[in-house]
Motif scaffolding. Structure first.
Motif, PDB file in Angstrom:
ATOM      1  N   GLY A  10       0.999  -0.979  -0.016  1.00 42.14           N
ATOM      2  CA  GLY A  10      -0.179  -0.029  -0.133  1.00 42.14           C
ATOM      3  C   GLY A  10       0.753   1.305  -0.092  1.00 42.14           C
ATOM      4  O   GLY A  10       0.355   2.333   0.460  1.00 42.14           O
ATOM      5  N   VAL A  11       1.934   1.038  -0.535  1.00 41.93           N
ATOM      6  CA  VAL A  11       2.944   2.332  -0.683  1.00 41.93           C
ATOM      7  C   VAL A  11       2.597   3.337  -1.514  1.00 41.93           C
ATOM      8  O   VAL A  11       3.043   4.542  -1.565  1.00 41.93           O
ATOM      9  CB  VAL A  11       4.355   1.771  -0.576  1.00 41.93           C
ATOM     10  CG1 VAL A  11       4.623   1.452  -1.946  1.00 41.93           C
ATOM     11  CG2 VAL A  11       5.256   2.946  -0.224  1.00 41.93           C
ATOM     12  N   LEU A  12       1.787   3.028  -2.468  1.00 43.34           N
ATOM     13  CA  LEU A  12       1.418   3.632  -3.717  1.00 43.34           C
ATOM     14  C   LEU A  12      -0.240   3.556  -3.967  1.00 43.34           C
ATOM     15  O   LEU A  12      -0.866   2.391  -3.338  1.00 43.34           O
ATOM     16  CB  LEU A  12       1.966   3.155  -4.989  1.00 43.34           C
ATOM     17  CG  LEU A  12       3.377   3.885  -5.119  1.00 43.34           C
ATOM     18  CD1 LEU A  12       3.891   2.940  -6.659  1.00 43.34           C
ATOM     19  CD2 LEU A  12       3.561   5.154  -5.259  1.00 43.34           C
ATOM     20  N   SER A  13      -0.579   4.693  -4.297  1.00 47.06           N
ATOM     21  CA  SER A  13      -2.415   4.684  -4.444  1.00 47.06           C
ATOM     22  C   SER A  13      -2.355   3.981  -5.898  1.00 47.06           C
ATOM     23  O   SER A  13      -1.834   4.412  -7.128  1.00 47.06           O
ATOM     24  CB  SER A  13      -2.797   6.093  -4.852  1.00 47.06           C
ATOM     25  OG  SER A  13      -2.340   6.907  -3.675  1.00 47.06           O
ATOM     26  N   LEU A  37       8.079   5.914  -9.186  1.00 47.32           N
ATOM     27  CA  LEU A  37       8.516   6.251  -7.959  1.00 47.32           C
ATOM     28  C   LEU A  37       8.298   7.847  -7.757  1.00 47.32           C
ATOM     29  O   LEU A  37       8.201   8.243  -6.552  1.00 47.32           O
ATOM     30  CB  LEU A  37      10.262   5.815  -7.789  1.00 47.32           C
ATOM     31  CG  LEU A  37      10.357   4.419  -7.698  1.00 47.32           C
ATOM     32  CD1 LEU A  37      11.672   4.281  -7.540  1.00 47.32           C
ATOM     33  CD2 LEU A  37       9.560   3.685  -6.619  1.00 47.32           C
ATOM     34  N   LEU A  55       5.606   8.901  -5.527  1.00 48.64           N
ATOM     35  CA  LEU A  55       5.995   8.289  -4.092  1.00 48.64           C
ATOM     36  C   LEU A  55       6.728   9.540  -3.442  1.00 48.64           C
ATOM     37  O   LEU A  55       6.642  10.009  -2.105  1.00 48.64           O
ATOM     38  CB  LEU A  55       6.439   6.826  -4.197  1.00 48.64           C
ATOM     39  CG  LEU A  55       6.913   6.360  -2.812  1.00 48.64           C
ATOM     40  CD1 LEU A  55       6.021   6.297  -1.792  1.00 48.64           C
ATOM     41  CD2 LEU A  55       7.725   5.097  -3.127  1.00 48.64           C
ATOM     42  N   ALA A  56       7.835   9.773  -4.345  1.00 56.58           N
ATOM     43  CA  ALA A  56       8.779  10.723  -3.525  1.00 56.58           C
ATOM     44  C   ALA A  56       8.285  12.087  -3.362  1.00 56.58           C
ATOM     45  O   ALA A  56       8.334  12.391  -2.394  1.00 56.58           O
ATOM     46  CB  ALA A  56       9.984  10.804  -4.667  1.00 56.58           C
ATOM     47  N   GLU A  96       5.193  12.690  -2.675  1.00 53.61           N
ATOM     48  CA  GLU A  96       4.443  12.688  -1.464  1.00 53.61           C
ATOM     49  C   GLU A  96       5.041  12.436  -0.199  1.00 53.61           C
ATOM     50  O   GLU A  96       4.637  12.947   0.726  1.00 53.61           O
ATOM     51  CB  GLU A  96       3.059  11.246  -1.622  1.00 53.61           C
ATOM     52  CG  GLU A  96       2.107  11.272  -0.673  1.00 53.61           C
ATOM     53  CD  GLU A  96       1.351   9.898  -0.784  1.00 53.61           C
ATOM     54  OE1 GLU A  96       0.526   9.773  -0.058  1.00 53.61           O
ATOM     55  OE2 GLU A  96       1.372   9.452  -1.853  1.00 53.61           O
ATOM     56  N   THR A  97       6.075  11.787  -0.376  1.00 57.76           N
ATOM     57  CA  THR A  97       6.891  11.442   0.869  1.00 57.76           C
ATOM     58  C   THR A  97       7.712  12.724   1.533  1.00 57.76           C
ATOM     59  O   THR A  97       7.705  13.259   2.512  1.00 57.76           O
ATOM     60  CB  THR A  97       8.049  10.454   0.731  1.00 57.76           C
ATOM     61  OG1 THR A  97       7.274   9.175   0.264  1.00 57.76           O
ATOM     62  CG2 THR A  97       8.702  10.281   1.884  1.00 57.76           C
ATOM     63  N   ASP A 101       3.644  17.451   0.747  1.00 54.72           N
ATOM     64  CA  ASP A 101       2.402  17.296   1.112  1.00 54.72           C
ATOM     65  C   ASP A 101       1.466  16.863  -0.092  1.00 54.72           C
ATOM     66  O   ASP A 101       0.396  16.475   0.007  1.00 54.72           O
ATOM     67  CB  ASP A 101       1.682  18.554   1.838  1.00 54.72           C
ATOM     68  CG  ASP A 101       1.533  18.172   3.338  1.00 54.72           C
ATOM     69  OD1 ASP A 101       1.838  16.923   3.679  1.00 54.72           O
ATOM     70  OD2 ASP A 101       0.825  18.996   3.925  1.00 54.72           O
ATOM     71  N   ALA A 102       2.177  17.240  -1.223  1.00 55.39           N
ATOM     72  CA  ALA A 102       1.318  17.281  -2.524  1.00 55.39           C
ATOM     73  C   ALA A 102       1.016  15.735  -2.814  1.00 55.39           C
ATOM     74  O   ALA A 102       1.843  14.925  -2.596  1.00 55.39           O
ATOM     75  CB  ALA A 102       1.735  18.043  -3.452  1.00 55.39           C
ATOM     76  N   LYS A 103      -0.086  15.469  -3.738  1.00 55.83           N
ATOM     77  CA  LYS A 103       0.063  14.246  -4.307  1.00 55.83           C
ATOM     78  C   LYS A 103      -0.058  14.337  -5.873  1.00 55.83           C
ATOM     79  O   LYS A 103      -0.539  15.307  -6.323  1.00 55.83           O
ATOM     80  CB  LYS A 103      -1.436  13.658  -4.096  1.00 55.83           C
ATOM     81  CG  LYS A 103      -1.276  12.842  -2.777  1.00 55.83           C
ATOM     82  CD  LYS A 103      -2.536  11.653  -2.885  1.00 55.83           C
ATOM     83  CE  LYS A 103      -2.350  10.910  -1.641  1.00 55.83           C
ATOM     84  NZ  LYS A 103      -2.358   9.285  -2.142  1.00 55.83           N
ATOM     85  N   VAL A 104       0.766  13.826  -6.565  1.00 56.25           N
ATOM     86  CA  VAL A 104       0.690  13.747  -8.108  1.00 56.25           C
ATOM     87  C   VAL A 104       0.701  12.505  -8.637  1.00 56.25           C
ATOM     88  O   VAL A 104       0.743  11.701  -7.993  1.00 56.25           O
ATOM     89  CB  VAL A 104       2.184  14.298  -8.667  1.00 56.25           C
ATOM     90  CG1 VAL A 104       2.496  15.819  -8.037  1.00 56.25           C
ATOM     91  CG2 VAL A 104       3.307  13.701  -8.207  1.00 56.25           C
ATOM     92  N   SER A 105       0.141  12.450  -9.675  1.00 50.75           N
ATOM     93  CA  SER A 105       0.153  11.192 -10.605  1.00 50.75           C
ATOM     94  C   SER A 105       0.977  11.546 -12.018  1.00 50.75           C
ATOM     95  O   SER A 105       0.723  12.471 -12.437  1.00 50.75           O
ATOM     96  CB  SER A 105      -1.135  10.937 -10.596  1.00 50.75           C
ATOM     97  OG  SER A 105      -2.205  11.472 -11.474  1.00 50.75           O
ATOM     98  N   LEU A 128      13.522   5.218   0.071  1.00 48.57           N
ATOM     99  CA  LEU A 128      12.241   5.806  -0.434  1.00 48.57           C
ATOM    100  C   LEU A 128      10.960   5.067   0.177  1.00 48.57           C
ATOM    101  O   LEU A 128      10.212   5.614   0.681  1.00 48.57           O
ATOM    102  CB  LEU A 128      12.447   6.292  -1.693  1.00 48.57           C
ATOM    103  CG  LEU A 128      11.123   6.802  -2.409  1.00 48.57           C
ATOM    104  CD1 LEU A 128      10.711   8.180  -1.899  1.00 48.57           C
ATOM    105  CD2 LEU A 128      11.188   6.858  -3.991  1.00 48.57           C
ATOM    106  N   ASN A 165       3.009   6.981   4.323  1.00 50.26           N
ATOM    107  CA  ASN A 165       1.994   7.450   3.446  1.00 50.26           C
ATOM    108  C   ASN A 165       0.657   6.813   3.610  1.00 50.26           C
ATOM    109  O   ASN A 165       0.765   5.508   3.958  1.00 50.26           O
ATOM    110  CB  ASN A 165       2.482   7.434   2.026  1.00 50.26           C
ATOM    111  CG  ASN A 165       3.584   8.415   1.886  1.00 50.26           C
ATOM    112  OD1 ASN A 165       3.906   9.132   2.762  1.00 50.26           O
ATOM    113  ND2 ASN A 165       4.234   8.482   0.805  1.00 50.26           N
ATOM    114  N   PRO A 180      -2.294   5.459   1.288  1.00 46.49           N
ATOM    115  CA  PRO A 180      -2.547   5.690  -0.132  1.00 46.49           C
ATOM    116  C   PRO A 180      -4.182   5.745  -0.157  1.00 46.49           C
ATOM    117  O   PRO A 180      -4.514   6.292  -1.404  1.00 46.49           O
ATOM    118  CB  PRO A 180      -2.310   4.203  -0.412  1.00 46.49           C
ATOM    119  CG  PRO A 180      -2.341   3.439   0.787  1.00 46.49           C
ATOM    120  CD  PRO A 180      -1.781   4.150   1.846  1.00 46.49           C
ATOM    121  N   GLY A 232      -2.143  16.980  -8.968  1.00 46.30           N
ATOM    122  CA  GLY A 232      -2.430  15.848  -9.796  1.00 46.30           C
ATOM    123  C   GLY A 232      -2.994  16.168 -11.084  1.00 46.30           C
ATOM    124  O   GLY A 232      -2.988  15.906 -12.170  1.00 46.30           O
TER     125      GLY A 232
END
Lengths: 653, 194
Positions: A296-299, A371, A374-375, A377-378, A381-385, B19, B26, B28, B194
């Protein structure tokens, strides 16, 4: 009852795999072959035990034993038998057991097949594979067990996720896993070759079939997944660059690179370190795939079950494997210097070198794209896809480059090619390829990538065909006989090479499918009342009506749509299903396929008196599936070959 | 292999592992919603327990977790034990409340659900025609929104809330003073790249 037997069998298998590690290492260290032999017995024993465990879980499903938590949460009384048996891998716990079971079976087969030919590295092979199996069994037993009871048992289970109630679920995961797990065997051979210091041809010859097999399984698994997504998810596409899709694609890319570069080592004793690196990376990426899906590390659309606790264990496990593998590679690699170098930039070696370069760049592209979110987000605070535009930008040029190489590679000789030779074999194909330009314009392909692909498909196809024609001709002049028999003998004598040709043809057919469906898809969102007609592409679509229908465990709204083109008239029945236990609706797209396009219809929601209906015309999608069948055929032909290799293998040992 | 390549290779492997290690924290399911950092749409609807109406404005001045659920929703069963825990946390904190929205559901179904799985004790608004759910952009269940004392949605959580969610996700938000954050974070800064 059965579940306890399965639980106990798994526990015993874990103990046996510990024994397998210790016995083989001690046996090798103290020069006591009996210990190594007993390690092999342990490997075979744990595969039998895990077979019992898998059987126990499947029986629990078949008998609706809802006192087993895993059964209760992934099946119900109404679930059709077909899915009852396969719900075993419908969830996280069961699919990890499937992983472990496949691994144990492959270990047993490898220990049995290569026992005599690889006596020196066998102890290490057994130890490494035993450690991998132990790692997975610990996960299965202590962190995500499918053997847990649920007391009191519910009257009925929660049912399998409706998206998984599909033939796709039956085939997609096992094939994918066979691919992932299959790479463990070549990986173990490579590692032990490194450790023992015998990194010559031996491990490569032994693992050739394993790699081909795993690669074929992985390919099939990916295609099944794509097909499943295509008709079940209802968005009209088959590939979305989802992190988990990427996770299966990366080992495929490096595996493909390995299959090619291995030939350079066989013929010219070059690329030794590189091959070791590739196979280790391939397996590492398989593990990474498991990690991404299960932690579950990634959406992702695939994140069915997420639990940080498991994630920590898988991460620790993966870290040990990765640091050990690449560490050994780094520290042992200095023994592997070869003096052979590439003699000429015009040689098959160079073609393979560039092939590998392209594939590795492709892998890095996918890895970065996966990745990066993930980077971000880590560290913020933002989420990107990262979406299709990024991948298309990098990928299409790489794939076009690969096609160029594919055209030249098989024809160019090893070591050094003369310009005269190249001219002789490439002039005609180049001409045929160039003819693709006007042809494409006539067909209405105006996109530069589309034109380039068409030209290259013709170029590659004609080099391959020309090569076969030349071979057949020379056989007829030499031995006589008909064209058919000459072709049969030609392929029979070199199944590996011509199996590879067939795979290449499959790639060409697929490439046509990618370009057709990628660049020329038509999409329309319609609001139709019963009786309304709309024209899309060459089709005239009429909504006749919407009714209700039901089956054992679902009810559905079903539209009846008449589609008419110049040559045919068909009825399409897309559905919106609601499953009785789980209220999540699923879309069942209705697809009509002919050789040039798919008419793909999805039923949406009612808006007052009208219905929202999405219609796609997807050109050449069926070519993607057809091409993959050709690829599978090619691999089968290649796998049948290898008599020559086996004879050499015996000599080596 | 050249020393440089060795270092590069091991460095990349280590970096990826680090990483992942950091990424494990996080969440998800913390999916960005266009509603985050917008004022929550107010609602007033009949209460599930039949005692008058439940209104979002009743909770003004405190943090409120709006939980959308329904007895038809399987994941809500999985989520329920944790909601019982959260309800206790809410009782012990004056600045934090929970309100449920039971949507696309029947009175009987919802009551049976609470009887069978336990009644967490906070109030629920009835939303049989999903009017509130549509206003709030709910597309599945369960979904939860964290609304700050000024009535701004500060977080959307899709899927079941899980053990430790309050401490890990909600508490850091609760501890910020909302006034300063509101000025610091204009609409759309968080999670809309996003």
């Amino acid at each position: 009852m059965w579940i306890e037997i399965g639980h106990f069998a798994t526990l015993m298998a874990l103990l046996l795999s510990f024994y397998q590690i210790i016995a083989s290492l001690y046996g090798a260290h103290a020069a006591r072959p009996a210990w190594v032999r007993s390690s092999r017995q342990a490997a075979i024993g744990s595969s039998l035990l895990l077979t019992i465990a898998v059987a126990g879980l499947i029986i629990s499903f078949m008998t609706h034993d809802f006192s087993v938590r895993y059964v209760a949460s992934h099946a119900s009384l109404n679930l059709p038998v077909f899915y009852l048996a396969t719900a075993m891998w419908g969830g996280h716990e069961g699919s990890l057991l499937l992983w472990a079971w496949l691994l144990s079976v492959f270990i047993a087969v490898a220990a049995w097949r290569h026992w005599k030919t690889h006596a020196l590295s066998m102890p290490w092979i057994l130890a490494i594979l035993g450690a991998l199996l132990a790692g997975f069994l610990i996960l299965v037993l202590f962190l995500s067990t499918p053997f847990e009871r649920l007391i009191p048992p519910p009257m009925d289970g929660r049912e399998l996720n409706p998206l998984l109630q599909d033939p796709g679920m039956v085939f997609h995961p096992p094939f994918l896993y066979m691919g992932y797990v299959g790479f463990a065997i070549p990986y173990a051979f490579a590692m032990s070759a490194l450790i023992v210091g015998k990194t010559g041809e031996e491990w490569i010859l032994a693992t050739r079939r394993w790699t081909l097999f795993s690669w074929a399984m992985l390919t099939t698994g990916i295609i099944f997944g794509a097909y499943w997504a295509y008709y079940e998810l209802g968005w009209g596409g088959y590939w979305a660059w989802d992190p988990v899709e990427n996770a299966s694609f990366m080992p495929w890319l490096t595996g493909t690179a390995f299959l090619h570069s291995v030939m350079v080592q066989e013929r010219r004793q070059m690329f030794k370190i590189w091959n070791l690196f590739l196979i280790i990376t391939t397996f590492a990426l398989s593990l990474l795939g498991t990690f991404l899906v299960r932690s579950g590390v990634l959406s992702s659309v695939h994140a069915f079950a997420t639990d940080p606790g498991r994630g920590v264990f898988i991460l620790v496990f993966m870290s040990v494997v990765l640091l050990f593998s690449f560490g050994v590679l780094v520290f042992q690699s200095d023994h592997l210097k070869t003096k052979i170098t590439i003699e000429s930039p015009f040689s098959r070696e160079t073609a393979y070198l560039f092939n590998n370069l392209f594939l590795v760049v492709a892998t890095i592209t996918v890895l970065l794209g996966t990745l990066y979110p993930l980077a971000v987000e880590t560290f913020s605070d933002a989420k990107v896809s990262v979406g299709a535009p990024y991948y298309n930008k990098v990928f299409i040029p790489i794939m076009l480059g690969m096609l160029v190489l594919m055209a030249i590679g098989p024809l160019i000789p090893w070591r050094r090619a003369s310009i005269a030779q190249l001219k002789k074999s490439l002039l005609l194909p180049l001409g045929i390829g160039a003819a693709g330009l006007p042809l494409g314009l006539v067909l209405g392909i105006d996109h530069p990538y589309g034109l380039a692909t068409l030209v290259l498909i013709l170029f590659v196809g004609s080099t391959h065909l020309l090569d076969v024609v030349r071979g057949v001709r020379s056989r007829i002049t030499r031995d006589g006989g008909s064209m058919g028999s000459a072709l049969w003998r030609l392929i029979g004598r070199n199944k590996r090479r011509y199996g590879g040709f067939v795979v290449h043809f499959g790639v060409l057919v697929m490439a046509a499918g990618f370009i057709g469906s990628g660049l020329f898809q038509e999409e329309q969102n319609l609001l139709l009342q019963p009786g309304d007609s709309v024209k899309i592409g060459s089709w005239e679509i009429t909504l006749e009506g919407v009714g209700e229908t039901s089956k054992r465990n679902w009810t559905a709204l079903e539209a009846t749509i008449r589609a008419k083109s110049d040559s045919e008239e068909v009825i399409l029945r897309p559905q919106k299903r609601v499953y009785s236990v789980n209220s999540q609706p699923t879309t069942e797209a209705a697809i009509h396929t002919n050789w040039k396009e798919d008419l793909y219809v999805v039923l949406g929601d009612p808006v007052g008196e009208t219905w929202s209906i999405r219609v796609y015309v997807n050109p050449l999608v069926v070519w993607v599936w057809g091409g993959s069948l050709l690829m599978a055929l090619g691999v089968i032909i290649s796998l049948m070959g290898g008599g020559g290799v086996l004879r050499r293998e015996k000599k080596v040992s | 292999m050249k020393t440089l390549w060795k270092i590069v290779l091991l460095g990349i492997v280590a970096a990826i592992l680090v990483l992942f290690a950091l990424g494990l924290n996080n969440d998800p399911r913390n999916i960005p919603s266009p509603l985050v950092n917008r004022p929550a749409t107010p609602f007033t609807a009949p209460a599930l327990d039949g005692r008058g109406d439940v209104s979002l404005s009743d909770y003004q001045g405190q943090w409120v977790l709006v939980n959308f659920w329904g007895s038809w929703c399987v994941s809500c069963i999985a989520e329920h034990p944790y909601l019982m825990v959260l309800a206790q946390i809410a009782q012990s904190r004056p600045d934090f409340s929970i309100v449920g929205v039971d949507f696309r559901d029947t009175q009987g179904g919802a009551e049976r659900f609470l009887q069978r799985h336990g009644d967490p004790g906070y109030r629920h608004a009835k939303d049989p025609k999903q009017k509130i759910a549509i206003d709030w952009g709910v597309y599945g269940a369960p979904e939860s929104f964290l609304v700050d004392p000024n009535g701004m949605i500060r977080l959307k959580h899709t899927g079941p809330l899980y053990d430790g969610w309050f401490e890990r996700v909600a508490l850091p938000l609760l501890q910020e003073t909302p006034e300063t954050k509101e000025q610091a974070a204009p609409i759309g800064v968080k999670g809309e790249k996003g």
